[in-house]
Design a protein around this motif. Sequence first.
Motif, PDB file in Angstrom:
ATOM      1  N   SER A 177      -4.688  10.817  32.474  1.00  0.00           N
ATOM      2  CA  SER A 177      -3.526  11.552  32.963  1.00  0.00           C
ATOM      3  C   SER A 177      -2.547  11.755  31.817  1.00  0.00           C
ATOM      4  CB  SER A 177      -2.839  10.800  34.115  1.00  0.00           C
ATOM      5  OG  SER A 177      -2.425   9.503  33.686  1.00  0.00           O
ATOM      6  N   VAL A 178      -1.677  12.763  31.975  1.00  0.00           N
ATOM      7  CA  VAL A 178      -0.655  13.067  30.978  1.00  0.00           C
ATOM      8  C   VAL A 178       0.697  12.670  31.545  1.00  0.00           C
ATOM      9  CG1 VAL A 178       0.387  14.875  29.562  1.00  0.00           C
ATOM     10  CG2 VAL A 178      -2.047  14.982  30.127  1.00  0.00           C
ATOM     11  N   VAL A 179       1.500  11.983  30.754  1.00  0.00           N
ATOM     12  CA  VAL A 179       2.819  11.530  31.203  1.00  0.00           C
ATOM     13  C   VAL A 179       3.882  12.073  30.267  1.00  0.00           C
ATOM     14  CG1 VAL A 179       1.914   9.428  32.271  1.00  0.00           C
ATOM     15  CG2 VAL A 179       2.608   9.377  29.881  1.00  0.00           C
ATOM     16  N   ASP A 180       5.099  12.253  30.821  1.00  0.00           N
ATOM     17  CA  ASP A 180       6.201  12.738  29.990  1.00  0.00           C
ATOM     18  C   ASP A 180       6.900  11.571  29.320  1.00  0.00           C
ATOM     19  OD1 ASP A 180       7.714  11.504  31.941  1.00  0.00           O
ATOM     20  OD2 ASP A 180       8.427  13.368  32.852  1.00  0.00           O
ATOM     21  N   ALA A 181       8.056  11.861  28.702  1.00  0.00           N
ATOM     22  CA  ALA A 181       8.772  10.834  27.952  1.00  0.00           C
ATOM     23  C   ALA A 181       9.247   9.689  28.837  1.00  0.00           C
ATOM     24  CB  ALA A 181       9.962  11.464  27.228  1.00  0.00           C
ATOM     25  N   ASN A 182       9.397   9.940  30.140  1.00  0.00           N
ATOM     26  CA  ASN A 182       9.837   8.895  31.070  1.00  0.00           C
ATOM     27  C   ASN A 182       8.676   8.169  31.738  1.00  0.00           C
ATOM     28  OD1 ASN A 182      12.599   9.577  30.661  1.00  0.00           O
ATOM     29  ND2 ASN A 182      12.382  11.284  32.097  1.00  0.00           N
ATOM     30  N   GLY A 183       7.446   8.539  31.372  1.00  0.00           N
ATOM     31  CA  GLY A 183       6.285   7.901  31.966  1.00  0.00           C
ATOM     32  C   GLY A 183       5.842   8.519  33.273  1.00  0.00           C
ATOM     33  N   THR A 184       6.426   9.653  33.661  1.00  0.00           N
ATOM     34  CA  THR A 184       6.060  10.332  34.910  1.00  0.00           C
ATOM     35  C   THR A 184       4.784  11.135  34.720  1.00  0.00           C
ATOM     36  OG1 THR A 184       8.401  10.517  35.499  1.00  0.00           O
ATOM     37  CG2 THR A 184       6.849  11.929  36.687  1.00  0.00           C
ATOM     38  N   ASP A 185       3.878  11.022  35.665  1.00  0.00           N
ATOM     39  CA  ASP A 185       2.616  11.753  35.595  1.00  0.00           C
ATOM     40  C   ASP A 185       2.875  13.257  35.778  1.00  0.00           C
ATOM     41  OD1 ASP A 185       0.093  12.863  35.905  1.00  0.00           O
ATOM     42  OD2 ASP A 185      -0.689  11.169  37.039  1.00  0.00           O
ATOM     43  N   ILE A 186       2.528  14.048  34.758  1.00  0.00           N
ATOM     44  CA  ILE A 186       2.742  15.499  34.809  1.00  0.00           C
ATOM     45  C   ILE A 186       1.416  16.253  34.675  1.00  0.00           C
ATOM     46  CG2 ILE A 186       5.106  15.378  33.942  1.00  0.00           C
ATOM     47  CD1 ILE A 186       4.014  16.105  31.161  1.00  0.00           C
ATOM     48  N   THR A 187       0.311  15.566  34.948  1.00  0.00           N
ATOM     49  CA  THR A 187      -1.004  16.192  34.791  1.00  0.00           C
ATOM     50  C   THR A 187      -1.131  17.459  35.623  1.00  0.00           C
ATOM     51  OG1 THR A 187      -1.933  13.969  34.480  1.00  0.00           O
ATOM     52  CG2 THR A 187      -3.481  15.768  34.856  1.00  0.00           C
ATOM     53  N   SER A 188      -0.598  17.432  36.839  1.00  0.00           N
ATOM     54  CA  SER A 188      -0.733  18.581  37.732  1.00  0.00           C
ATOM     55  C   SER A 188       0.028  19.808  37.229  1.00  0.00           C
ATOM     56  CB  SER A 188      -0.222  18.217  39.131  1.00  0.00           C
ATOM     57  OG  SER A 188       1.139  17.839  39.096  1.00  0.00           O
ATOM     58  N   GLN A 189       0.972  19.615  36.315  1.00  0.00           N
ATOM     59  CA  GLN A 189       1.743  20.741  35.789  1.00  0.00           C
ATOM     60  C   GLN A 189       1.007  21.493  34.685  1.00  0.00           C
ATOM     61  OE1 GLN A 189       5.651  19.447  34.596  1.00  0.00           O
ATOM     62  NE2 GLN A 189       5.874  18.060  36.340  1.00  0.00           N
ATOM     63  N   ILE A 190      -0.070  20.908  34.177  1.00  0.00           N
ATOM     64  CA  ILE A 190      -0.801  21.511  33.057  1.00  0.00           C
ATOM     65  C   ILE A 190      -2.034  22.207  33.598  1.00  0.00           C
ATOM     66  CG2 ILE A 190      -1.880  21.066  30.829  1.00  0.00           C
ATOM     67  CD1 ILE A 190      -0.294  18.465  30.707  1.00  0.00           C
ATOM     68  N   SER A 191      -2.019  23.525  33.573  1.00  0.00           N
ATOM     69  CA  SER A 191      -3.116  24.298  34.159  1.00  0.00           C
ATOM     70  C   SER A 191      -3.914  25.096  33.135  1.00  0.00           C
ATOM     71  CB  SER A 191      -2.566  25.262  35.219  1.00  0.00           C
ATOM     72  OG  SER A 191      -1.606  26.141  34.639  1.00  0.00           O
ATOM     73  N   SER A 192      -3.492  25.115  31.887  1.00  0.00           N
ATOM     74  CA  SER A 192      -4.213  25.890  30.877  1.00  0.00           C
ATOM     75  C   SER A 192      -3.993  25.258  29.509  1.00  0.00           C
ATOM     76  CB  SER A 192      -3.741  27.348  30.881  1.00  0.00           C
ATOM     77  OG  SER A 192      -2.370  27.416  30.541  1.00  0.00           O
ATOM     78  N   GLY A 193      -4.723  25.785  28.527  1.00  0.00           N
ATOM     79  CA  GLY A 193      -4.590  25.267  27.172  1.00  0.00           C
ATOM     80  C   GLY A 193      -5.553  24.129  26.891  1.00  0.00           C
ATOM     81  N   SER A 194      -5.528  23.641  25.656  1.00  0.00           N
ATOM     82  CA  SER A 194      -6.480  22.611  25.230  1.00  0.00           C
ATOM     83  C   SER A 194      -6.243  21.284  25.941  1.00  0.00           C
ATOM     84  CB  SER A 194      -6.382  22.419  23.710  1.00  0.00           C
ATOM     85  OG  SER A 194      -5.068  22.058  23.323  1.00  0.00           O
ATOM     86  N   VAL A 195      -4.984  20.966  26.263  1.00  0.00           N
ATOM     87  CA  VAL A 195      -4.711  19.708  26.964  1.00  0.00           C
ATOM     88  C   VAL A 195      -5.342  19.727  28.357  1.00  0.00           C
ATOM     89  CG1 VAL A 195      -2.921  18.210  27.908  1.00  0.00           C
ATOM     90  CG2 VAL A 195      -2.596  19.268  25.673  1.00  0.00           C
ATOM     91  N   ALA A 196      -5.165  20.840  29.075  1.00  0.00           N
ATOM     92  CA  ALA A 196      -5.765  20.961  30.404  1.00  0.00           C
ATOM     93  C   ALA A 196      -7.284  20.910  30.319  1.00  0.00           C
ATOM     94  CB  ALA A 196      -5.326  22.263  31.062  1.00  0.00           C
ATOM     95  N   ALA A 197      -7.840  21.522  29.278  1.00  0.00           N
ATOM     96  CA  ALA A 197      -9.299  21.512  29.103  1.00  0.00           C
ATOM     97  C   ALA A 197      -9.813  20.093  28.876  1.00  0.00           C
ATOM     98  CB  ALA A 197      -9.692  22.414  27.944  1.00  0.00           C
ATOM     99  N   LEU A 198      -9.107  19.325  28.073  1.00  0.00           N
ATOM    100  CA  LEU A 198      -9.523  17.946  27.808  1.00  0.00           C
ATOM    101  C   LEU A 198      -9.445  17.090  29.068  1.00  0.00           C
ATOM    102  CD1 LEU A 198      -7.805  17.331  24.340  1.00  0.00           C
ATOM    103  CD2 LEU A 198     -10.248  17.523  24.795  1.00  0.00           C
ATOM    104  N   VAL A 199      -8.377  17.270  29.845  1.00  0.00           N
ATOM    105  CA  VAL A 199      -8.233  16.503  31.083  1.00  0.00           C
ATOM    106  C   VAL A 199      -9.342  16.862  32.069  1.00  0.00           C
ATOM    107  CG1 VAL A 199      -6.765  16.111  33.095  1.00  0.00           C
ATOM    108  CG2 VAL A 199      -5.751  16.187  30.819  1.00  0.00           C
ATOM    109  N   THR A 200      -9.618  18.161  32.213  1.00  0.00           N
ATOM    110  CA  THR A 200     -10.680  18.591  33.118  1.00  0.00           C
ATOM    111  C   THR A 200     -12.037  18.075  32.662  1.00  0.00           C
ATOM    112  OG1 THR A 200      -9.460  20.611  33.670  1.00  0.00           O
ATOM    113  CG2 THR A 200     -11.810  20.605  34.138  1.00  0.00           C
ATOM    114  N   LEU A 201     -12.273  18.114  31.375  1.00  0.00           N
ATOM    115  CA  LEU A 201     -13.540  17.612  30.833  1.00  0.00           C
ATOM    116  C   LEU A 201     -13.713  16.132  31.145  1.00  0.00           C
ATOM    117  CD1 LEU A 201     -16.048  18.156  29.022  1.00  0.00           C
ATOM    118  CD2 LEU A 201     -14.639  17.439  27.081  1.00  0.00           C
ATOM    119  N   ARG A 202     -12.646  15.359  30.934  1.00  0.00           N
ATOM    120  CA  ARG A 202     -12.726  13.912  31.139  1.00  0.00           C
ATOM    121  C   ARG A 202     -12.765  13.538  32.621  1.00  0.00           C
ATOM    122  NH1 ARG A 202     -13.093   9.618  32.641  1.00  0.00           N
ATOM    123  NH2 ARG A 202     -12.404   7.620  31.780  1.00  0.00           N
TER     124      ARG A 202
END
Length: 234
Positions: free
Chosen positions: A35-60
Amino acid sequence: DDGTVSVMLGGGQSPLVIGDQAFRIGAVVTADGSSVVDANGTDITSQISSGSVAALVTLRNTTIVGYINDLNRLAAAFADRVNEVLASGIDANGDPGAALFSYDATAGAALTLRTEPLQVGQLAAAAPGDPGGNANALALVALSISPEINGESFTQFYGTLAARAGRDLSTAKDAATAGESRVIQARDLRDRGSAVSLDEEAVRVIQLQRSYQAVSRLITLLDELTETTINILR
């Protein structure tokens, strides 16, 4: 107005850069996924729908997990069916067939699949009513073409899985190519609005050069007229 730029993640929900402040994001990796978290530790994975970060999360979290689940399903089904057929027969000593395969379902059948140390004589090749025959061995051979998983044989199921991996790879390459094209287009649009055009600057240089030449000729002409006037007054 002051030249600063704000960069937001996920459609403007999570800030990355605001003015001269940068906000870090991080990754949390567990056995259940990433999962991806912001500076406060909040899970923001659902906010990422495109780009290399989203691709890596989907792959994993999705793609590789799907491959592993299907491989575990294939390994477990194959081992169970072979053991089932062997158990229905008898070995060379007339004893019930022993299991040939074993695995740990908790750790993953594909990862832990192993063969038991059986001797040749312990393989149940014969049917109970036909000691010394090969009816059970033929039943094992028939597993190679019988529909065992989703109406497919073990070989066909594995082929389908391999084909899916190939399609996923091809789709990923096509998406990467399309993404690169969009980046190039975006850069071209940016350059048209902010960058210097060499052609336009060359035209301006020529115009300035012509203007300079014209002014130089005018000054030369005035100088000649002045000199002529002075000579006449003498």
